[in-house]
Design a protein around this motif. Structure first.
Motif, PDB file in Angstrom:
ATOM      1  N   PRO A 236       9.137   7.989  -4.554  1.00 51.64           N
ATOM      2  CA  PRO A 236       8.137   7.635  -5.581  1.00 51.64           C
ATOM      3  C   PRO A 236       6.711   7.925  -5.164  1.00 51.64           C
ATOM      4  N   ALA A 237       6.437   7.872  -3.845  1.00 48.93           N
ATOM      5  CA  ALA A 237       5.080   8.157  -3.388  1.00 48.93           C
ATOM      6  C   ALA A 237       4.721   9.625  -3.591  1.00 48.93           C
ATOM      7  N   LEU A 238       5.695  10.530  -3.430  1.00 48.83           N
ATOM      8  CA  LEU A 238       5.418  11.957  -3.538  1.00 48.83           C
ATOM      9  C   LEU A 238       5.619  12.483  -4.961  1.00 48.83           C
ATOM     10  N   LEU A 239       6.620  11.982  -5.669  1.00 44.44           N
ATOM     11  CA  LEU A 239       6.975  12.531  -6.975  1.00 44.44           C
ATOM     12  C   LEU A 239       6.521  11.662  -8.140  1.00 44.44           C
ATOM     13  N   GLY A 240       6.014  10.479  -7.874  1.00 44.18           N
ATOM     14  CA  GLY A 240       5.602   9.595  -8.944  1.00 44.18           C
ATOM     15  C   GLY A 240       4.139   9.774  -9.303  1.00 44.18           C
ATOM     16  N   SER A 241       3.832   9.464 -10.542  1.00 40.95           N
ATOM     17  CA  SER A 241       2.445   9.501 -11.001  1.00 40.95           C
ATOM     18  C   SER A 241       1.809   8.133 -10.763  1.00 40.95           C
ATOM     19  N   PRO A 242       0.488   8.005 -10.917  1.00 44.86           N
ATOM     20  CA  PRO A 242      -0.155   6.694 -10.724  1.00 44.86           C
ATOM     21  C   PRO A 242       0.422   5.607 -11.613  1.00 44.86           C
ATOM     22  N   GLY A 243       0.973   5.974 -12.760  1.00 44.03           N
ATOM     23  CA  GLY A 243       1.540   4.980 -13.664  1.00 44.03           C
ATOM     24  C   GLY A 243       3.007   4.700 -13.427  1.00 44.03           C
ATOM     25  N   SER A 244       3.599   5.260 -12.374  1.00 44.51           N
ATOM     26  CA  SER A 244       5.025   5.060 -12.099  1.00 44.51           C
ATOM     27  C   SER A 244       5.236   4.515 -10.693  1.00 44.51           C
ATOM     28  N   ARG A 245       4.462   3.508 -10.358  1.00 45.99           N
ATOM     29  CA  ARG A 245       4.562   2.936  -9.018  1.00 45.99           C
ATOM     30  C   ARG A 245       5.879   2.201  -8.834  1.00 45.99           C
ATOM     31  N   TRP A 246       6.379   2.222  -7.598  1.00 44.11           N
ATOM     32  CA  TRP A 246       7.607   1.543  -7.218  1.00 44.11           C
ATOM     33  C   TRP A 246       7.248   0.245  -6.497  1.00 44.11           C
ATOM     34  N   PHE A 247       8.157  -0.724  -6.498  1.00 45.33           N
ATOM     35  CA  PHE A 247       7.862  -2.010  -5.867  1.00 45.33           C
ATOM     36  C   PHE A 247       7.656  -1.855  -4.364  1.00 45.33           C
ATOM     37  N   THR A 248       8.315  -0.884  -3.758  1.00 39.80           N
ATOM     38  CA  THR A 248       8.122  -0.648  -2.330  1.00 39.80           C
ATOM     39  C   THR A 248       6.695  -0.222  -2.009  1.00 39.80           C
ATOM     40  N   GLN A 249       6.054   0.444  -2.946  1.00 35.58           N
ATOM     41  CA  GLN A 249       4.660   0.829  -2.735  1.00 35.58           C
ATOM     42  C   GLN A 249       3.749  -0.403  -2.725  1.00 35.58           C
ATOM     43  N   ILE A 250       4.078  -1.394  -3.549  1.00 38.95           N
ATOM     44  CA  ILE A 250       3.323  -2.645  -3.528  1.00 38.95           C
ATOM     45  C   ILE A 250       3.513  -3.350  -2.196  1.00 38.95           C
ATOM     46  N   ILE A 251       4.745  -3.365  -1.694  1.00 40.33           N
ATOM     47  CA  ILE A 251       5.021  -3.979  -0.394  1.00 40.33           C
ATOM     48  C   ILE A 251       4.244  -3.265   0.698  1.00 40.33           C
ATOM     49  N   TYR A 252       4.261  -1.941   0.661  1.00 37.42           N
ATOM     50  CA  TYR A 252       3.511  -1.153   1.660  1.00 37.42           C
ATOM     51  C   TYR A 252       2.029  -1.505   1.619  1.00 37.42           C
ATOM     52  N   ASN A 253       1.495  -1.640   0.419  1.00 37.77           N
ATOM     53  CA  ASN A 253       0.076  -1.964   0.295  1.00 37.77           C
ATOM     54  C   ASN A 253      -0.239  -3.335   0.887  1.00 37.77           C
ATOM     55  N   TRP A 254       0.632  -4.313   0.684  1.00 39.78           N
ATOM     56  CA  TRP A 254       0.391  -5.634   1.266  1.00 39.78           C
ATOM     57  C   TRP A 254       0.390  -5.575   2.785  1.00 39.78           C
ATOM     58  N   PHE A 255       1.338  -4.817   3.346  1.00 42.30           N
ATOM     59  CA  PHE A 255       1.460  -4.766   4.799  1.00 42.30           C
ATOM     60  C   PHE A 255       0.343  -3.964   5.454  1.00 42.30           C
ATOM     61  N   PHE A 256       0.136  -2.738   4.982  1.00 42.09           N
ATOM     62  CA  PHE A 256      -0.681  -1.791   5.739  1.00 42.09           C
ATOM     63  C   PHE A 256      -2.061  -1.529   5.148  1.00 42.09           C
ATOM     64  N   GLU A 257      -2.296  -1.883   3.906  1.00 40.66           N
ATOM     65  CA  GLU A 257      -3.627  -1.724   3.337  1.00 40.66           C
ATOM     66  C   GLU A 257      -4.316  -3.071   3.153  1.00 40.66           C
ATOM     67  N   GLY A 258      -3.567  -4.054   2.665  1.00 42.00           N
ATOM     68  CA  GLY A 258      -4.141  -5.391   2.514  1.00 42.00           C
ATOM     69  C   GLY A 258      -4.110  -6.193   3.798  1.00 42.00           C
ATOM     70  N   GLY A 259      -3.224  -5.818   4.722  1.00 36.96           N
ATOM     71  CA  GLY A 259      -3.122  -6.546   5.985  1.00 36.96           C
ATOM     72  C   GLY A 259      -2.545  -7.939   5.835  1.00 36.96           C
ATOM     73  N   ASP A 260      -1.895  -8.225   4.707  1.00 34.96           N
ATOM     74  CA  ASP A 260      -1.326  -9.547   4.457  1.00 34.96           C
ATOM     75  C   ASP A 260       0.187  -9.456   4.676  1.00 34.96           C
ATOM     76  N   TRP A 261       0.609  -9.659   5.913  1.00 40.77           N
ATOM     77  CA  TRP A 261       2.024  -9.533   6.247  1.00 40.77           C
ATOM     78  C   TRP A 261       2.844 -10.656   5.629  1.00 40.77           C
ATOM     79  N   ASN A 262       2.261 -11.808   5.443  1.00 40.81           N
ATOM     80  CA  ASN A 262       2.992 -12.922   4.839  1.00 40.81           C
ATOM     81  C   ASN A 262       3.350 -12.620   3.389  1.00 40.81           C
ATOM     82  N   GLN A 263       2.385 -12.095   2.636  1.00 37.95           N
ATOM     83  CA  GLN A 263       2.648 -11.739   1.250  1.00 37.95           C
ATOM     84  C   GLN A 263       3.613 -10.565   1.165  1.00 37.95           C
TER      85      GLN A 263
END
Length: 295
Positions: A236-263
Motif C-alpha cells: 500500500p505504501a508503494l501502490l496506494g494513493s494518498p486516499g487509500s491508506r492502510w492501517f499498517t501505515q497508521i501504525i508505522y506513523n505512530w511508531f516511527f514518525e510520532g514516536g508514540d510506541w504505546n499508541q
C-alpha cells in the motif's frame, strides 16, 4: 506431534526438536507479544514520569482509535480490503491449483511452479515497484491499451485501491496456491471420474466433490493471505494513493514518525485481534480445526 517425532527420530532427537521449538516460540513470539500488550496499556509519558504515579495500565490508547473517525474508517477499510484481496486471490488460485494437481502433466506442473516461484526470488520491494512501473499513468500497460485502441486516454490505475489490490494478489498468490494444491492433489481422481460418469457437470463436480475435499487448503490459504494482506506495509505504501491508506501505515506513523510506541502498540494489537478473529471465523465457516489446517 511429539509422538510422531519420537516414532521417527527417537526420544532424544524429538525432545531436542520440541525444546528448540518451545524456546523459539517463547523468545520470538510470546515475549514480544506480551511486551506489546504491556506497551499498549501504558500511557505515553516523559522519561522522568516513567515508573511514577502516572505510569499505570490504562485503556486510553485503545479509546483513541474509536474517538478518531479517520483512523477508525481506515481500520474497517483495511478489514474489507483484506477480505477482498483474499477473495480475489482465491478466485485466481483455485483454477491454477486444480490444473497443477489434476490436469497438468508432471513436466507442465514443474514448469508452471517454476514460473510462479522464480519472481519470488526477487525482493518484495522490487516486485512491488515493478507493478508501480507497469500501472503508472504513462506506464507499459496504458501504452499497450492506447496502442490497441481499447482506451482513449491513460487510466490512473494507481489512483485508489486498484493498484494495491493487484499488487497484493500477485504478492500473496503462492500462499494460496500451495495449500490448495496440496489439498486437491490428495483427492482420489476416481471420485471426479465417477461424478462425471453419473452426469455431473464441471461446476457441480467442483462444488460437490473438489471444494469439500479442499476445505482445509482453502481455509489455510485464506487465513495466510488475509493476515499477510492486513499486515502489509510495502504494497500500500508503494501502490496506494494518498486516499487509500492502510492501517499498517497508521501504525508505522505512530511508531516511527510520532514516536508514540504505546499508541502504536495498541493499534498493532487491535490489528492482531482482527486477524485472530478472521482466522476463527474461517475455521468455523469451513468447519475445520487447527489439526486440519496443519496438514
Amino acid at each position: 506431534m511429539f509422538r510422531q517425532l519420537k516414532a521417527r527420530f527417537g526420544a532424544p532427537v524429538a525432545m531436542a526438536i520440541a525444546g528448540i521449538l518451545g524456546i523459539w516460540l517463547i523468545l520470538m513470539v510470546t515475549l514480544p507479544q506480551l511486551q506489546m500488550i504491556d506497551y499498549s496499556l501504558r500511557p505515553s509519558l516523559l522519561p522522568a514520569e516513567i515508573g511514577g504515579p502516572k505510569d499505570g495500565w490504562t485503556l486510553i490508547n485503545y479509546v483513541t482509535l474509536f474517538n478518531n473517525d479517520i483512523h477508525l474508517s481506515i481500520f474497517f477499510k483495511t478489514l474489507w480490503s483484506s477480505v477482498l484481496v483474499t477473495s480475489l486471490t482465491l478466485l485466481v488460485s483455485y483454477p491454477l491449483a486444480y490444473y497443477l494437481a489434476k490436469t497438468a502433466t508432471p513436466g507442465q506442473a514443474a514448469l508452471c511452479l517454476l514460473l510462479l516461484i522464480i519472481p519470488f526470488w526477487i525482493n518484495e520491494i522490487l516486485r512491488t515497484f515493478s507493478w508501480f512501473i507497469l500501472l503508472a499513468f504513462r506506464g507499459p500497460l496504458n501504452e499497450i491499451l492506447l496502442t490497441l485502441g481499447l482506451i482513449e486516454r491513460p487510466i490512473r490505475f494507481l489512483n485508489g485501491d486498484t493498484g494495491v489490490l493487484v499488487g497484493m494478489v500477485y504478492a500473496y498468490i503462492l500462499f494460496m496456491v500451495f495449500p490448495l494444491y496440496n489439498a486437491i492433489e490428495s483427492l482420489d481422481g476416481n471420485q471426479i471420474r465417477a461424478a462425471r460418469d453419473l452426469g455431473a457437470g464441471s461446476l457441480r463436480t467442483h462444488w460437490r466433490i473438489v471444494i469439500p475435499h479442499a476445505k482445509p487448503g482453502i481455509a489455510t490459504g485464506c487465513i495466510m493471505t488475509f493476515m499477510l494482506a492486513a499486515g502489509s506495509y510495502a504494497v500500500p505504501a508503494l501502490l496506494g494513493s494518498p486516499g487509500s491508506r492502510w492501517f499498517t501505515q497508521i501504525i508505522y506513523n505512530w511508531f516511527f514518525e510520532g514516536g508514540d510506541w504505546n499508541q502504536g502498540a495498541a493499534y498493532a494489537f487491535l490489528l492482531l485481534i482482527l486477524c485472530i478473529g478472521f482466522m476463527a471465523l474461517v475455521m468455523r465457516l469451513f468447519k475445520v480445526g487447527l489439526a486440519d489446517i496443519a496438514k
